[in-house]
Design an enzyme around this catalytic site. Structure first.
Site, mmCIF file in Angstrom:
data_model
loop_
_atom_site.group_PDB
_atom_site.id
_atom_site.type_symbol
_atom_site.label_atom_id
_atom_site.label_comp_id
_atom_site.label_asym_id
_atom_site.label_seq_id
_atom_site.Cartn_x
_atom_site.Cartn_y
_atom_site.Cartn_z
ATOM 1 N N ASP A 248 3.812 0.087 -6.433
ATOM 2 C CA ASP A 248 3.098 0.551 -7.625
ATOM 3 C C ASP A 248 3.989 0.486 -8.850
ATOM 4 O O ASP A 248 3.510 0.322 -9.970
ATOM 5 C CB ASP A 248 2.559 1.958 -7.418
HETATM 6 O O1 MRU Z 1 -3.395 4.950 -3.958
HETATM 7 P P1 MRU Z 1 -3.581 3.471 -3.877
HETATM 8 O O2 MRU Z 1 -4.493 3.028 -2.794
HETATM 9 O O3 MRU Z 1 -3.920 2.870 -5.234
HETATM 10 O O4 MRU Z 1 -2.124 2.926 -3.502
HETATM 11 C C1 MRU Z 1 -1.947 1.545 -3.374
HETATM 12 C C2 MRU Z 1 -0.579 1.166 -2.983
HETATM 13 O O5 MRU Z 1 0.298 1.984 -2.820
HETATM 14 C C3 MRU Z 1 -0.305 -0.308 -2.871
HETATM 15 O O6 MRU Z 1 0.692 -0.554 -1.920
HETATM 16 C C4 MRU Z 1 0.162 -0.844 -4.233
HETATM 17 O O7 MRU Z 1 -0.691 -0.441 -5.256
HETATM 18 C C5 MRU Z 1 0.241 -2.327 -4.222
HETATM 19 S S1 MRU Z 1 -1.353 -3.120 -4.113
HETATM 20 C C6 MRU Z 1 -1.049 -4.776 -4.199
#
Ligand code: MRU
Length: 361
Positions: A248
């Site tokens: 993220d």
């Molecule tokens: O809470 P989320 O489902 O948005 O978290 C997503 C993640 O942690 C993913 O690994 C990250 O956003 C990368 S998606 C290509």
């Protein structure tokens, strides 16, 4: 046909409501920034790249419908800025929407200085710029897939196949298509070198069991679902060749915020000497942050942990700590950070980002 999380054509945007998966495959219309904010905040759409795309496309949609029109270039700029600021409040940890907003602001400053530019011309440029993000994200993911697969395969005997462990959902559902960590999985599979993917269920929101398992089965990629707490045992029992996760936000020193549970996977991978990779487009990197200590970590409502599909799984009134992400220290990222430009060690990341931004890429 590959799953699509986002459907867009000029004047129309819809998203696959990921809260309903795997039971229902339902696309819902997003009619502007307010609805996009709600979809991001409630995780109907999630995953760092998809969050950025839906946020930006909702702005393109409003502009195409004539919002911000009529009062000249300065008023249009002010409108875009107001919408970006609003969208950026939907979720705090993923940096991609911030990076895209910053790029758009830079372009806007440049374009609005073009002699004689009119508001309709400026609006068209903004919309086209945003529309270009979809194809760029997909291309970046394919590059990440190719680089990551090559790096994993160079560690194993020629012709051998690999077992990869992944966490959360980083595939078509989290991006414009193909995926980041799942892009690497797809590339390995495409080359006939993937034995199996182990995918964690990813509590508390179950992006692994609801989304990744669904997506991989849909694409006929061999996958085994495990509980988050089975990961260390799986590394010992299943001969995992690589752990590959998304991101993220990656700080300048390589510290990486990703879905809660990533850190403990990295600790277990170090114990078993399994290479640990972070797959992230450069838009997930935040060179302005020196380390992971400065990354804002979203805390989600306790109910996401105490309840499962409406069913109460914990005593009423229990105190809950529910961070959505954790930070994996850079020294545990032993495989490397896989961007669209190649694989670098966390220590080389800052230099790589600076080089590519100086080269205008
Ligand atoms: O809470 P989320 O489902 O948005 O978290 C997503 C993640 O942690 C993913 O690994 C990250 O956003 C990368 S998606 C290509």
């Amino acid at each position: 046909m590959a799953l699509e999380s986002i459907r867009y054509r000029r004047g129309s945007l819809s998203i696959l409501n990921q809260r309903l998966l795997p039971e229902q495959l339902r696309y819902e219309r997003v009619d502007g920034a307010e609805r996009a904010w709600e979809a991001i905040n409630s995780m109907e759409v999630r995953g760092a790249p998809a969050i950025a795309l839906v946020g930006c496309l909702s702005l393109a949609l409003e502009l195409a419908a004539g919002a911000g029109a009529g009062d000249g270039v300065a008023a249009l700029e002010a409108f875009v800025e107001q919408r970006l600021r609003f969208l950026l409040t939907a979720r705090p940890t993923a940096v991609n929407l911030h990076r895209e907003a910053e790029r758009l602001r830079e372009r806007l400053r440049e374009w609005s200085r073009s002699p004689g530019i009119t508001a309709p011309e400026l609006r068209e440029r903004i919309i086209e710029h945003i529309e270009g993000l979809l194809a760029k994200d997909r291309e970046d993911n394919e590059s990440i897939g190719a680089h990551g697969a090559r790096d994993i395969l160079r560690r194993i005997p020629a012709g051998a196949t690999v077992t990869v462990l992944t966490h959360c959902n980083t595939g078509s559902l989290a991006t414009a298509g193909y995926g980041t960590a799942l892009g690497i999985v797809r590339a390995l599979h495409g080359q006939g070198r993937l034995r199996r993917v182990l995918c964690t269920e990813t509590r508390p929101y179950n992006q692994g069991s609801r989304l990744t398992a669904f997506e991989l089965l849909h694409d006929n990629i061999p996958v085994t679902l495990i509980t988050d707490s089975a990961a260390a045992a799986a590394m010992r029992e299943h001969g995992v060749d690589a752990v590959v996760v998304g991101a993220d936000r990656v700080a300048a020193n390589g510290d990486t915020a990703n879905k809660i549970g990533t850190f403990q996977l990295a600790v277990a991978a170090r114990h078993h000497q399994v290479p640990f990779y972070v797959a992230a487009p450069s838009s997930s990197c935040d060179p302005a942050l020196p380390s992971g200590a400065q990354i804002p970590i979203e805390e989600r409502p306790g109910r996401e942990l105490t309840h499962l599909q409406g069913l109460c799984m914990a005593p009423p009134g229990i105190d809950v700590w529910n961070p959505a992400f954790d930070v994996t220290p850079h020294d545990l990222i032993t495989g490397g950070v896989v961007t669209e430009w190649g694989v670098v060690s966390p220590g080389e990341l800052s230099r790589a980002l600076a080089e590519h931004s100086a080269g205008g890429q």
